[in-house]
Design a protein around this motif. Sequence first.
Motif, PDB file in Angstrom:
ATOM      1  N   GLY A   1       0.806  -1.216   0.000  1.00  0.00           N
ATOM      2  CA  GLY A   1       0.000   0.000   0.000  1.00  0.00           C
ATOM      3  C   GLY A   1       0.838   1.264   0.000  1.00  0.00           C
ATOM      4  N   THR A   2       0.166   2.400  -0.167  1.00  0.00           N
ATOM      5  CA  THR A   2       0.883   3.681  -0.131  1.00  0.00           C
ATOM      6  C   THR A   2       1.532   3.905   1.227  1.00  0.00           C
ATOM      7  OG1 THR A   2      -1.223   4.749   0.408  1.00  0.00           O
ATOM      8  CG2 THR A   2      -0.516   4.830  -1.887  1.00  0.00           C
ATOM      9  N   SER A   3       0.942   3.346   2.280  1.00  0.00           N
ATOM     10  CA  SER A   3       1.528   3.448   3.621  1.00  0.00           C
ATOM     11  C   SER A   3       2.937   2.880   3.663  1.00  0.00           C
ATOM     12  CB  SER A   3       0.668   2.690   4.640  1.00  0.00           C
ATOM     13  OG  SER A   3      -0.500   3.378   4.954  1.00  0.00           O
ATOM     14  N   MET A   4       3.184   1.858   2.860  1.00  0.00           N
ATOM     15  CA  MET A   4       4.491   1.205   2.846  1.00  0.00           C
ATOM     16  C   MET A   4       5.495   1.957   1.984  1.00  0.00           C
ATOM     17  SD  MET A   4       2.068  -0.897   3.832  1.00  0.00           S
ATOM     18  CE  MET A   4       2.401  -0.280   5.480  1.00  0.00           C
ATOM     19  N   ALA A   5       5.005   2.787   1.063  1.00  0.00           N
ATOM     20  CA  ALA A   5       5.895   3.566   0.197  1.00  0.00           C
ATOM     21  C   ALA A   5       6.497   4.754   0.942  1.00  0.00           C
ATOM     22  CB  ALA A   5       5.128   4.046  -1.035  1.00  0.00           C
ATOM     23  N   VAL A   6       5.696   5.399   1.774  1.00  0.00           N
ATOM     24  CA  VAL A   6       6.136   6.608   2.492  1.00  0.00           C
ATOM     25  C   VAL A   6       7.436   6.406   3.269  1.00  0.00           C
ATOM     26  CG1 VAL A   6       5.544   8.182   4.384  1.00  0.00           C
ATOM     27  CG2 VAL A   6       3.872   7.676   2.609  1.00  0.00           C
ATOM     28  N   PRO A   7       7.561   5.349   4.090  1.00  0.00           N
ATOM     29  CA  PRO A   7       8.793   5.200   4.866  1.00  0.00           C
ATOM     30  C   PRO A   7      10.046   4.984   4.029  1.00  0.00           C
ATOM     31  CG  PRO A   7       7.377   3.262   5.107  1.00  0.00           C
ATOM     32  CD  PRO A   7       6.555   4.316   4.441  1.00  0.00           C
ATOM     33  N   HIS A   8       9.905   4.479   2.801  1.00  0.00           N
ATOM     34  CA  HIS A   8      11.075   4.369   1.933  1.00  0.00           C
ATOM     35  C   HIS A   8      11.621   5.764   1.605  1.00  0.00           C
ATOM     36  CE1 HIS A   8       9.502   0.258   1.128  1.00  0.00           C
ATOM     37  NE2 HIS A   8      10.780  -0.029   0.948  1.00  0.00           N
ATOM     38  N   VAL A   9      10.722   6.689   1.334  1.00  0.00           N
ATOM     39  CA  VAL A   9      11.144   8.058   1.011  1.00  0.00           C
ATOM     40  C   VAL A   9      11.656   8.771   2.261  1.00  0.00           C
ATOM     41  CG1 VAL A   9      10.361  10.309   0.162  1.00  0.00           C
ATOM     42  CG2 VAL A   9       9.588   8.203  -0.956  1.00  0.00           C
ATOM     43  N   THR A  10      10.987   8.537   3.388  1.00  0.00           N
ATOM     44  CA  THR A  10      11.438   9.125   4.646  1.00  0.00           C
ATOM     45  C   THR A  10      12.861   8.680   4.959  1.00  0.00           C
ATOM     46  OG1 THR A  10       9.174   9.149   5.513  1.00  0.00           O
ATOM     47  CG2 THR A  10      10.961   9.306   7.111  1.00  0.00           C
ATOM     48  N   GLY A  11      13.118   7.386   4.850  1.00  0.00           N
ATOM     49  CA  GLY A  11      14.456   6.871   5.101  1.00  0.00           C
ATOM     50  C   GLY A  11      15.477   7.394   4.102  1.00  0.00           C
ATOM     51  N   ALA A  12      15.064   7.494   2.832  1.00  0.00           N
ATOM     52  CA  ALA A  12      15.964   8.017   1.800  1.00  0.00           C
ATOM     53  C   ALA A  12      16.390   9.445   2.133  1.00  0.00           C
ATOM     54  CB  ALA A  12      15.275   7.973   0.443  1.00  0.00           C
ATOM     55  N   LEU A  13      15.459  10.256   2.590  1.00  0.00           N
ATOM     56  CA  LEU A  13      15.779  11.629   2.971  1.00  0.00           C
ATOM     57  C   LEU A  13      16.751  11.660   4.153  1.00  0.00           C
ATOM     58  CD1 LEU A  13      12.280  13.292   2.588  1.00  0.00           C
ATOM     59  CD2 LEU A  13      14.363  14.000   1.389  1.00  0.00           C
ATOM     60  N   ALA A  14      16.587  10.724   5.080  1.00  0.00           N
ATOM     61  CA  ALA A  14      17.504  10.653   6.217  1.00  0.00           C
ATOM     62  C   ALA A  14      18.928  10.370   5.752  1.00  0.00           C
ATOM     63  CB  ALA A  14      17.037   9.576   7.199  1.00  0.00           C
ATOM     64  N   LEU A  15      19.077   9.489   4.763  1.00  0.00           N
ATOM     65  CA  LEU A  15      20.398   9.209   4.212  1.00  0.00           C
ATOM     66  C   LEU A  15      20.966  10.424   3.484  1.00  0.00           C
ATOM     67  CD1 LEU A  15      19.944   5.615   2.699  1.00  0.00           C
ATOM     68  CD2 LEU A  15      20.862   6.236   4.926  1.00  0.00           C
ATOM     69  N   LEU A  16      20.101  11.093   2.730  1.00  0.00           N
ATOM     70  CA  LEU A  16      20.552  12.223   1.916  1.00  0.00           C
ATOM     71  C   LEU A  16      20.927  13.449   2.738  1.00  0.00           C
ATOM     72  CD1 LEU A  16      18.050  12.052  -1.084  1.00  0.00           C
ATOM     73  CD2 LEU A  16      20.502  11.551  -1.128  1.00  0.00           C
ATOM     74  N   MET A  17      20.331  13.618   3.909  1.00  0.00           N
ATOM     75  CA  MET A  17      20.586  14.821   4.698  1.00  0.00           C
ATOM     76  C   MET A  17      22.066  14.969   5.032  1.00  0.00           C
ATOM     77  SD  MET A  17      17.284  15.336   7.197  1.00  0.00           S
ATOM     78  CE  MET A  17      17.464  17.100   7.327  1.00  0.00           C
ATOM     79  N   ASN A  18      22.668  13.906   5.566  1.00  0.00           N
ATOM     80  CA  ASN A  18      24.089  13.978   5.900  1.00  0.00           C
ATOM     81  C   ASN A  18      24.973  13.962   4.664  1.00  0.00           C
ATOM     82  OD1 ASN A  18      23.685  14.134   8.669  1.00  0.00           O
ATOM     83  ND2 ASN A  18      23.755  11.918   8.954  1.00  0.00           N
ATOM     84  N   TYR A  19      24.567  13.186   3.667  1.00  0.00           N
ATOM     85  CA  TYR A  19      25.329  13.119   2.417  1.00  0.00           C
ATOM     86  C   TYR A  19      25.428  14.507   1.774  1.00  0.00           C
ATOM     87  CZ  TYR A  19      26.540  11.928  -2.407  1.00  0.00           C
ATOM     88  OH  TYR A  19      27.149  11.876  -3.644  1.00  0.00           O
ATOM     89  N   CYS A  20      24.290  15.194   1.692  1.00  0.00           N
ATOM     90  CA  CYS A  20      24.267  16.515   1.072  1.00  0.00           C
ATOM     91  C   CYS A  20      24.984  17.554   1.933  1.00  0.00           C
ATOM     92  CB  CYS A  20      22.822  16.951   0.822  1.00  0.00           C
ATOM     93  SG  CYS A  20      21.996  15.977  -0.454  1.00  0.00           S
ATOM     94  N   LYS A  21      24.915  17.388   3.229  1.00  0.00           N
ATOM     95  CA  LYS A  21      25.618  18.312   4.119  1.00  0.00           C
ATOM     96  C   LYS A  21      27.117  18.261   3.865  1.00  0.00           C
ATOM     97  CE  LYS A  21      25.980  19.643   8.990  1.00  0.00           C
ATOM     98  NZ  LYS A  21      25.543  19.331  10.379  1.00  0.00           N
ATOM     99  N   LYS A  22      27.627  17.052   3.633  1.00  0.00           N
ATOM    100  CA  LYS A  22      29.049  16.903   3.317  1.00  0.00           C
ATOM    101  C   LYS A  22      29.362  17.477   1.937  1.00  0.00           C
ATOM    102  CE  LYS A  22      29.702  12.738   6.124  1.00  0.00           C
ATOM    103  NZ  LYS A  22      29.980  11.276   6.081  1.00  0.00           N
ATOM    104  N   GLU A  23      28.474  17.205   0.972  1.00  0.00           N
ATOM    105  CA  GLU A  23      28.698  17.658  -0.400  1.00  0.00           C
ATOM    106  C   GLU A  23      28.696  19.185  -0.504  1.00  0.00           C
ATOM    107  OE1 GLU A  23      28.783  15.786  -3.717  1.00  0.00           O
ATOM    108  OE2 GLU A  23      29.781  14.569  -2.197  1.00  0.00           O
ATOM    109  N   PHE A  24      27.764  19.841   0.198  1.00  0.00           N
ATOM    110  CA  PHE A  24      27.599  21.281   0.094  1.00  0.00           C
ATOM    111  C   PHE A  24      28.325  22.058   1.202  1.00  0.00           C
ATOM    112  CE2 PHE A  24      24.176  19.667  -2.471  1.00  0.00           C
ATOM    113  CZ  PHE A  24      24.004  20.605  -3.479  1.00  0.00           C
ATOM    114  N   GLY A  25      28.778  21.359   2.216  1.00  0.00           N
ATOM    115  CA  GLY A  25      29.474  22.022   3.305  1.00  0.00           C
ATOM    116  C   GLY A  25      28.551  22.764   4.254  1.00  0.00           C
ATOM    117  N   ARG A  26      27.268  22.445   4.204  1.00  0.00           N
ATOM    118  CA  ARG A  26      26.290  23.094   5.091  1.00  0.00           C
ATOM    119  C   ARG A  26      25.010  22.258   5.088  1.00  0.00           C
ATOM    120  NH1 ARG A  26      22.370  25.462   1.969  1.00  0.00           N
ATOM    121  NH2 ARG A  26      22.917  25.839  -0.226  1.00  0.00           N
TER     122      ARG A  26
END
Length: 329
Positions: A241-266
């Motif tokens: 269901g759509t309920s199961m799709a949401v946490p994949h994106v939530t988790g993906a954003l959690a991974l990207l937050m630190n990755y992008c912070k390193k890439e952009f320096g902020r």
Amino acid sequence: MSDSTMKLANYQLIEVQKEVYKLPKGVDLIGASKLWEQGEKGRGVTIAVIDTGCDTEHIELKDRIIGGRNFTEEDEGNANIYKDYNGHGTHVCGTIAASMNGTGVVGVAPEASLIILKASNKKGIARYSSIINAIYYSIKIKVDIISLSLGGEADNEMLHEAIREAIRHNILVVCAAANENADGLPMISYPADYDECISVGSVDYGNLNKQMKRERHLDLVAPGVGILSTYLDGTYAKMSGTSMAVPHVTGALALLMNYCKKEFGRKLTESEMYAQLIKRTINFGYTPAEVGNGCIFLTAIDLVRDCYNQTLNDIEKCKKDSSKSDKST
């Protein structure tokens, strides 16, 4: 104001399993392991899961949960008891951040921190006021992401303002896209229909043609069919269901937050993080009504870079072959 209710986004319990040991296919398909290899597992990112509560003693989740609050009348309204009597919230939490502990399953961001905000009862029904209070609580404790796999048909200005306030505090709000009505047409669903939210639809990555459905408001899609994750009493379950799709994106954003912070320096803003997320989607030729910006693939940029480099290599090879041909004549 009359307190309307919303319900859990479309989902189906397929089966319950006592023991498993595997990487869930959804986590694998979005390319989470590629960011793990770069040291990004969500550490330091705090996610508020507004749902039915959580099995806080589950071996996969107990080390990820750092707090919570009950906004329902269950357990006599005790704010400090946010136990899950439904299973939906526990399943969502596992997809987001089940620990990488050598047993069971692994979440997309296995080192992220979870705040369990129980706003839906064991029947999957949540009052708008409970959702609103949970959002403001998330703002108060300064979470990074809010995950909401619920939806209602009533456009509520107080709910909308709570969402806007979260965005003003640089919090990403990820919501389940509309379900279909009895005629197979997309329903209005809030808060996903608010422009400020990241609206997520569900697809079966293994059979895209079968799963495409037109939605009113869709930003992207993620795996949502046969998703294996944590469940009640220390067990595991497959749900769709759509309920199961949401946490994949939530988790993906959690991974990207630190990755992008390193890439952009902020640390990036909410809108900048949204842009980084959308850059990592592929639409496979489907329309925006079917997949929004596309299917989430955390390695999409790498694929484009590889294709670009291969094209440059091919051009260079052609130049060399042409030069050799000219000399021979």
